[in-house]
Design a protein around this motif. Sequence first.
Motif, PDB file in Angstrom:
ATOM      1  N   PRO A 164       0.821  -1.208   0.000  1.00 38.04           N
ATOM      2  CA  PRO A 164       0.000   0.000   0.000  1.00 38.04           C
ATOM      3  C   PRO A 164       0.862   1.268   0.000  1.00 38.04           C
ATOM      4  N   ALA A 165       0.309   2.341  -0.564  1.00 43.01           N
ATOM      5  CA  ALA A 165       1.026   3.608  -0.652  1.00 43.01           C
ATOM      6  C   ALA A 165       1.120   4.262   0.724  1.00 43.01           C
ATOM      7  N   PHE A 166       2.240   4.963   0.946  1.00 45.37           N
ATOM      8  CA  PHE A 166       2.389   5.758   2.164  1.00 45.37           C
ATOM      9  C   PHE A 166       2.213   7.239   1.837  1.00 45.37           C
ATOM     10  N   ARG A 167       1.436   7.912   2.685  1.00 43.35           N
ATOM     11  CA  ARG A 167       1.293   9.359   2.527  1.00 43.35           C
ATOM     12  C   ARG A 167       1.148   9.920   3.934  1.00 43.35           C
ATOM     13  N   PHE A 168       1.951  10.930   4.244  1.00 44.15           N
ATOM     14  CA  PHE A 168       2.000  11.466   5.606  1.00 44.15           C
ATOM     15  C   PHE A 168       1.434  12.881   5.680  1.00 44.15           C
ATOM     16  N   VAL A 169       0.853  13.200   6.827  1.00 47.02           N
ATOM     17  CA  VAL A 169       0.422  14.563   7.111  1.00 47.02           C
ATOM     18  C   VAL A 169       1.232  15.098   8.293  1.00 47.02           C
ATOM     19  N   THR A 170       1.177  16.408   8.477  1.00 42.73           N
ATOM     20  CA  THR A 170       1.998  17.058   9.489  1.00 42.73           C
ATOM     21  C   THR A 170       1.240  17.173  10.800  1.00 42.73           C
ATOM     22  N   ALA A 171       1.809  16.639  11.849  1.00 44.95           N
ATOM     23  CA  ALA A 171       1.231  16.837  13.185  1.00 44.95           C
ATOM     24  C   ALA A 171       1.783  18.109  13.807  1.00 44.95           C
ATOM     25  N   SER A 172       3.089  18.325  13.648  1.00 45.42           N
ATOM     26  CA  SER A 172       3.662  19.576  14.123  1.00 45.42           C
ATOM     27  C   SER A 172       4.865  19.957  13.281  1.00 45.42           C
ATOM     28  N   LEU A 173       5.096  21.250  13.234  1.00 42.49           N
ATOM     29  CA  LEU A 173       6.164  21.851  12.423  1.00 42.49           C
ATOM     30  C   LEU A 173       6.882  22.861  13.291  1.00 42.49           C
ATOM     31  N   HIS A 174       8.205  22.762  13.315  1.00 46.16           N
ATOM     32  CA  HIS A 174       8.986  23.777  14.025  1.00 46.16           C
ATOM     33  C   HIS A 174      10.093  24.275  13.096  1.00 46.16           C
ATOM     34  N   VAL A 175      10.262  25.588  13.048  1.00 46.94           N
ATOM     35  CA  VAL A 175      11.320  26.178  12.220  1.00 46.94           C
ATOM     36  C   VAL A 175      12.094  27.199  13.036  1.00 46.94           C
ATOM     37  N   ASP A 176      13.415  27.060  13.045  1.00 50.02           N
ATOM     38  CA  ASP A 176      14.298  28.093  13.584  1.00 50.02           C
ATOM     39  C   ASP A 176      14.937  28.825  12.413  1.00 50.02           C
ATOM     40  N   TYR A 177      14.715  30.127  12.355  1.00 44.44           N
ATOM     41  CA  TYR A 177      15.308  30.939  11.290  1.00 44.44           C
ATOM     42  C   TYR A 177      16.667  31.412  11.777  1.00 44.44           C
ATOM     43  N   LEU A 178      17.711  30.793  11.247  1.00 49.35           N
ATOM     44  CA  LEU A 178      19.059  31.015  11.773  1.00 49.35           C
ATOM     45  C   LEU A 178      19.621  32.347  11.297  1.00 49.35           C
ATOM     46  N   LYS A 179      19.316  32.675  10.046  1.00 48.45           N
ATOM     47  CA  LYS A 179      19.740  33.958   9.475  1.00 48.45           C
ATOM     48  C   LYS A 179      18.886  34.238   8.247  1.00 48.45           C
ATOM     49  N   PRO A 180      18.872  35.478   7.761  1.00 44.03           N
ATOM     50  CA  PRO A 180      18.054  35.767   6.573  1.00 44.03           C
ATOM     51  C   PRO A 180      18.503  34.899   5.392  1.00 44.03           C
TER      52      PRO A 180
END
Lengths: 156, 156
Positions: free
Chosen positions: B89-105
Amino acid sequence: MPPKAFQDYYPENVAHCFGCGRLNEHGHQIKTFWEGDETVTRFTPEPYHTAIPGYVYGGMIASLIDCHCTGTAAAAMYRAEGRELDTEPAFRFVTASLHVDYLKPTPLSGELVIRGRIKEIKGRKVVVEATVYAGEVATARGEVVAVQMPESFLAA
Amino acid sequence: MPPKAFQDYYPENVAHCFGCGRLNEHGHQIKTFWEGDETVTRFTPEPYHTAIPGYVYGGMIASLIDCHCTGTAAAAMYRAEGRELDTEPAFRFVTASLHVDYLKPTPLSGELVIRGRIKEIKGRKVVVEATVYAGEVATARGEVVAVQMPESFLAA
């Protein structure tokens, strides 16, 4: 004249953000306002802003939370200083970190409402919490650490 | 024929995501591949995907990390099962949580490279770390908790 949003006061040279810049004709141009101690953005995604069909793309939700919170951070800083949004020096915030919890799928069926709450103001940093509502249902919750943009960016 | 990306194997009814669906003509249609134990997406933002002029919009960076990581989660699960991407069967994932650190522009000046690393696979959950590079410079770092989509969504 409609009431002016936080983003309508951004200095022209920092008003091109794809999410919230009033001068970015390709962008979302979100508009955020005070409602008591909360801040509120209302936004209707396009039909193609889809995740799986029928639901809103998570990247769009992250984008709305991001720009809602940086706008809220600026407005909160003016308020903390007892100043109106049209006074100098202008405040403009960038995102240091963004966190989003996707609580449930967000239906792609009309207006979303993002409600923000100021969690902390410390020096040049403002922490803002935001919740995304589809109708009465909270579908995502986020937190942004926003940092005041260096003055060098604000110089015309 | 160019090599097929993870997203080229998504079942048709879940291939409309604005970030990564090959069937969303308005979307970013990102393409992700294995490079050893890393996964790699290369993407060039449009000139209007701007934060402050000259730099990439943070919501775009969050979107790239999000879809890069859900694609990586699917590919990691096939690999963990010793299966090719074209098997059922095919795998397809959804996002439970997302975190992003913007280190620099992140400079808005050409291709960005997103590199992902699988941090954890546990049941239906995969945790993926991703780093965004502009040239040699890491400008943002993110983490996604991805959850396998319920089979009911995958039914045509």
